[in-house]
Design an enzyme around this catalytic site. Structure first.
Site, PDB file in Angstrom:
ATOM      1  N   SER A  43       0.841  -1.195   0.000  1.00 37.85           N
ATOM      2  CA  SER A  43       0.000   0.000   0.000  1.00 37.85           C
ATOM      3  C   SER A  43       0.878   1.247   0.000  1.00 37.85           C
ATOM      4  CB  SER A  43      -0.884   0.007   1.250  1.00 37.85           C
ATOM      5  OG  SER A  43      -0.066   0.240   2.380  1.00 37.85           O
ATOM      6  N   LYS A  44       0.219   2.379   0.051  1.00 43.34           N
ATOM      7  CA  LYS A  44       0.896   3.683   0.079  1.00 43.34           C
ATOM      8  C   LYS A  44       1.975   3.741   1.159  1.00 43.34           C
ATOM      9  CE  LYS A  44      -2.405   6.985  -1.645  1.00 43.34           C
ATOM     10  NZ  LYS A  44      -3.666   7.543  -1.373  1.00 43.34           N
ATOM     11  N   ARG A  45       1.661   3.092   2.264  1.00 44.98           N
ATOM     12  CA  ARG A  45       2.552   3.092   3.409  1.00 44.98           C
ATOM     13  C   ARG A  45       3.967   2.590   3.044  1.00 44.98           C
ATOM     14  NH1 ARG A  45       2.971  -0.406   7.240  1.00 44.98           N
ATOM     15  NH2 ARG A  45       1.615  -1.893   6.198  1.00 44.98           N
TER      16      ARG A  45
END
Ligand code: GLU
Length: 470
Positions: A246-248
């Protein structure tokens, strides 16, 4: 039957790296079988779909070299799900006519109350079929109905997924899902099936997160008497820490990789190896990928994204890229740092510097960073290490050498090197004692590509200017 695959992104954001992997597998499978790969934009959700997102997705696909075969479609360039809404409605009505779907007039308030009651009783919250068997004469006046699937209530459905294997679901698990909303718009679940059928899709290759949808979608195929395509659900891609990518994790979009200086061939090669293998092969050319790709090579377990490995794959493709091409690809990154475009002369310097730069870089950004000093104007700010090299003796040597360099009529890396060697010998100095100060003068640093080559590339005037600027 010719193979037809599709990539069906929802245009609600960027092209996710996981989506790109799906697209790559669909593309390779079609190419391998001399089939077709089609693009469908799932823009049915009007509130969330944006033209910018469509553009980003198509840009990303083009950058990766994954071109689709319906580029000429209706002058739009892809199959738009929204444009098919009338057809979706028509199929839903056909299903009502053939008895596999029905009108439901339950109001939102009524359904909320139904769910609240189910919740209280600890039952699964789903539509209870209250309109399933009611006669048309019960229909209330002036209430627009939704159309629901008359899902089978007994028996089971088995899917032979090409990746996940044989999976069976009991029909008692299925509910009478909505196909067409009261405003006449289709649900996602319904639109996907109608489109896949109309587009003649033979193989639905998509992320594992769609597996549960598949069991519900298969009921629509059955209700319409349509052939069910082959399904292949791809395992998820996880971040280096094992959580869903994910973006993380830093770089979720395909454009992030472009901006960080990865080459599209490298990204493709890397994505190919996420859940698919061909023996121990790591570096796989686009031709080999098409030749070797099959659904049998896809494993069932999720893959972990490994930035280190991507870096080494990218380094490989960088080394393989011809210098002229690599300079063209790197120039925009340097221009971004410099805040002005490179001149033709500078691009030529960059090209000629490439053999010394590319073996040491993993990304175009790294090449750009290493190459920045060639284009430096003004005076370098030196760090302590560099300052230490410039002792009064070293500076004196450079001043002596400037006078000699000026007399060089043929200023090349070779002539500069012999001049420095001769000087060192004459003064009983090690070559490094004069070459290292020259490095600091020309590159502003204690590490650089071979320094006489640098002098040759910078030319006489710039070399002398830099030495004098110390
Ligand atoms: N639009 C869906 C998504 O972006 C894909 C649907 C499908 O592949 O069937 O996740």
């Amino acid at each position: 039957m010719p193979v037809i695959t599709r990539f069906a992104p929802s245009p609600t954001g960027f092209l996710h790296i996981g989506g790109a992997r799906t697209a790559l597998f669909c593309w390779l499978f079609a190419k391998h079988h001399n089939g077709k790969f089609l693009m469908r934009i799932e823009d049915t959700d009007r509130a969330r779909s944006t033209p910018e997102s469509i553009e980003t997705i198509l840009d990303g696909m083009t950058w990766l070299g994954l071109d689709w075969d319906n580029k000429d479609y209706e002058g739009v360039g892809y199959y738009s799900q929204f444009a098919q809404r009338k057809r979706h409605a028509e199929v839903a009505r056909q299903m009502v006519a053939n008895g596999t779907a029905y009108y439901c007039y339950a109001s939102t308030a009524e359904l909320d109350a139904m769910r609240a009651e189910q919740k209280e009783k600890g039952l699964p919250q789903r539509y209870d079929g209250r309109w399933r068997d009611r006669p048309a004469s019960d229909a209330p006046q002036g209430v627009p109905p939704v159309i629901r699937l008359k899902a089978p209530q007994t028996g089971e459905t088995t899917i032979h997924d090409s990746v996940m294997g044989t999976i069976t679901v009991q029909h008692s698990q299925l509910d009478d899902m909505v196909l067409l909303r009261a405003d006449g718009t289709p649900t996602y679940m319904h639109a996907v099936v109608v489109d896949d059928y109309d587009m003649g899709i033979t193989h639905v290759i998509r992320g594992e997160d769609h597996m549960t949808n598949t069991f519900r979608q298969v009921q629509i195929y059955k209700a319409m008497g349509w052939d069910i395509p082959t399904f292949a659900h791809l395992p998820m891609i996880l971040g280096p820490d094992g959580a869903k990518l994910s973006k993380r994790h830093g770089a979720p979009a395909v454009s992030d990789y472009r901006d960080r200086g990865y080459l599209p061939e490298a990204v493709r090669n890397y994505l190919l190896r996420l859940c698919w293998s061909h023996g121990d092969d790591e570096i796989i050319s686009p031709q080999q990928a098409i030749e070797w790709f099959d659904l049998g090579g896809i494993g069932k377990s999720p893959a972990r994204f490994d930035f280190t490995k991507l870096g080494s794959v990218n380094a490989h493709y960088i080394k393989q890229t011809p210098d002229v091409e690599l300079a063209k690809l790197t120039a925009p990154f340097i221009a971004r740092f410099l805040e002005r475009p490179l001149t033709a002369v500078q691009t030529d310097i960059l090209t000629r510097a490439m053999p010394d730069l590319k073996p040491r870089a993993q990304t175009l950004v790294e090449i750009a960073e290493m190459a920045m000093f060639y284009f430096h104007e003004g005076v370098f700010t030196l760090d302590d290490k560099a300052k230490k090299i410039l002792t009064p003796e070293a500076k004196q040597s450079l001043i002596d050498l400037t006078a000699r360099l000026e007399t060089l009529s043929d200023f090349t890396s070779e002539s500069v090197e012999s001049l420095f060697r001769a000087y060192a010998e004459e003064k009983a100095l090690k070559l490094g004692a004069v070459a290292q100060p020259l490095r600091v003068a020309l590159s502003g640093s204690t590490v650089s590509p071979p320094i006489f080559a640098v002098a040759g590339l910078l030319g006489k005037d710039e070399t002398l200017r830099r030495i004098r600027a110390l």
